[in-house]
Design a protein around this motif. Structure first.
Motif, mmCIF file in Angstrom:
data_model
loop_
_atom_site.group_PDB
_atom_site.id
_atom_site.type_symbol
_atom_site.label_atom_id
_atom_site.label_comp_id
_atom_site.label_asym_id
_atom_site.label_seq_id
_atom_site.Cartn_x
_atom_site.Cartn_y
_atom_site.Cartn_z
ATOM 1 N N LEU A 31 0.852 -1.189 0.000
ATOM 2 C CA LEU A 31 0.000 0.000 0.000
ATOM 3 C C LEU A 31 0.889 1.240 0.000
ATOM 4 O O LEU A 31 2.032 1.191 0.453
ATOM 5 C CB LEU A 31 -0.910 0.014 1.226
ATOM 6 N N SER A 32 0.369 2.349 -0.462
ATOM 7 C CA SER A 32 1.172 3.568 -0.477
ATOM 8 C C SER A 32 1.325 4.117 0.945
ATOM 9 O O SER A 32 0.486 3.866 1.819
ATOM 10 C CB SER A 32 0.528 4.624 -1.377
ATOM 11 N N LEU A 33 2.376 4.886 1.138
ATOM 12 C CA LEU A 33 2.595 5.532 2.432
ATOM 13 C C LEU A 33 1.426 6.461 2.745
ATOM 14 O O LEU A 33 0.970 6.536 3.887
ATOM 15 C CB LEU A 33 3.912 6.315 2.413
ATOM 16 N N GLU A 34 0.904 7.120 1.729
ATOM 17 C CA GLU A 34 -0.243 8.007 1.929
ATOM 18 C C GLU A 34 -1.465 7.222 2.430
ATOM 19 O O GLU A 34 -2.169 7.678 3.333
ATOM 20 C CB GLU A 34 -0.591 8.729 0.626
ATOM 21 N N GLN A 35 -1.704 6.023 1.882
ATOM 22 C CA GLN A 35 -2.831 5.208 2.347
ATOM 23 C C GLN A 35 -2.667 4.852 3.818
ATOM 24 O O GLN A 35 -3.619 4.956 4.596
ATOM 25 C CB GLN A 35 -2.923 3.900 1.541
ATOM 26 N N ILE A 36 -1.472 4.415 4.205
ATOM 27 C CA ILE A 36 -1.212 4.037 5.601
ATOM 28 C C ILE A 36 -1.451 5.247 6.512
ATOM 29 O O ILE A 36 -2.120 5.134 7.542
ATOM 30 C CB ILE A 36 0.229 3.500 5.778
ATOM 31 N N THR A 37 -0.918 6.383 6.124
ATOM 32 C CA THR A 37 -1.069 7.595 6.928
ATOM 33 C C THR A 37 -2.541 7.973 7.070
ATOM 34 O O THR A 37 -3.016 8.263 8.170
ATOM 35 C CB THR A 37 -0.275 8.756 6.293
ATOM 36 N N ARG A 38 -3.273 7.948 5.968
ATOM 37 C CA ARG A 38 -4.692 8.331 6.005
ATOM 38 C C ARG A 38 -5.506 7.358 6.867
ATOM 39 O O ARG A 38 -6.442 7.766 7.554
ATOM 40 C CB ARG A 38 -5.254 8.415 4.593
ATOM 41 N N ILE A 39 -5.142 6.087 6.858
ATOM 42 C CA ILE A 39 -5.839 5.102 7.695
ATOM 43 C C ILE A 39 -5.539 5.363 9.166
ATOM 44 O O ILE A 39 -6.447 5.435 9.993
ATOM 45 C CB ILE A 39 -5.436 3.665 7.293
#
Length: 191
Positions: A31-39
């Motif tokens: 998963l993208s770093l942005e996805q992890i952060t947003r989650i």
């Protein structure tokens, strides 16, 4: 507490307890770093397939993020207890928000299956997205009509019908056009 916040806080807590950075979780899960952060910041609530990828990358069961308790014996879920639900759709306005999951095993620790009652609202088929993850799924239609896209095939299931499939094949489950549905779904994901 808001059910969405529980998921985001548990993802972050498990990641931190294992001393894994967001970047490393991104690499492990695909998963993208942005996805992890947003989650983790409760901006997006992951779809079930994404949450399964995170669980796999962290070496934990999906249930770890779904109100695990320390109950090693049998768990009884009374009909009024399954009323609380969670949606595994993102908080994004264009994301699918047509499924509400009612966990039937949230207090059972060390489980290998995730049984849910899922209420499926009528939705725009164009907004549906395939998911793919390790494991297996069993679906039994309790009420209504469901369309299951599995690989290149489409199956229409009516009340009383069931389907069992390998989750690694891209799939999408939604109410048939113009219908709503209620299903029993059991998801198995190896750790």
């Amino acid at each position: 507490m808001d059910k969405n916040r529980i998921v985001s806080e548990k993802v972050k807590a498990v990641r931190e307890s294992k001393n894994i950075s967001r970047e490393e979780l991104s690499e492990r899960s695909g998963l993208s770093l942005e996805q992890i952060t947003r989650i983790e910041e409760n901006i997006d609530l992951p779809a079930l397939a994404i949450l399964l990828k995170i669980a796999r990358a962290l070496g934990v069961r999906l249930g770890t993020f779904l109100d695990d308790q320390e109950n090693i014996g049998p768990v009884v879920c009374r009909k009024d207890e399954s009323a609380s639900c969670i949606s595994f759709s993102t908080n994004s306005p264009d994301a699918r928000k047509h499924m509400e999951y009612h966990s039937l095993s949230k207090s059972k620790t060390n489980r290998h299956m995730e049984p849910f009652i899922i209420d499926i609202a009528s939705s725009d088929k164009a907004a549906e997205m395939n998911s793919s993850h390790e494991g297996e799924e069993f679906i039994w239609v309790m009420d209504g009509k469901v369309e299951v896209n599995y690989g290149n095939d489409t199956y229409i299931l009516e009340t009383g019908d069931s389907i069992y499939y390998d989750s690694i094949v891209p799939h999408c489950v939604h109410a048939a056009k113009g219908c709503t549905a209620k299903i029993l779904a059991v998801v198995y994901t190896p750790i």
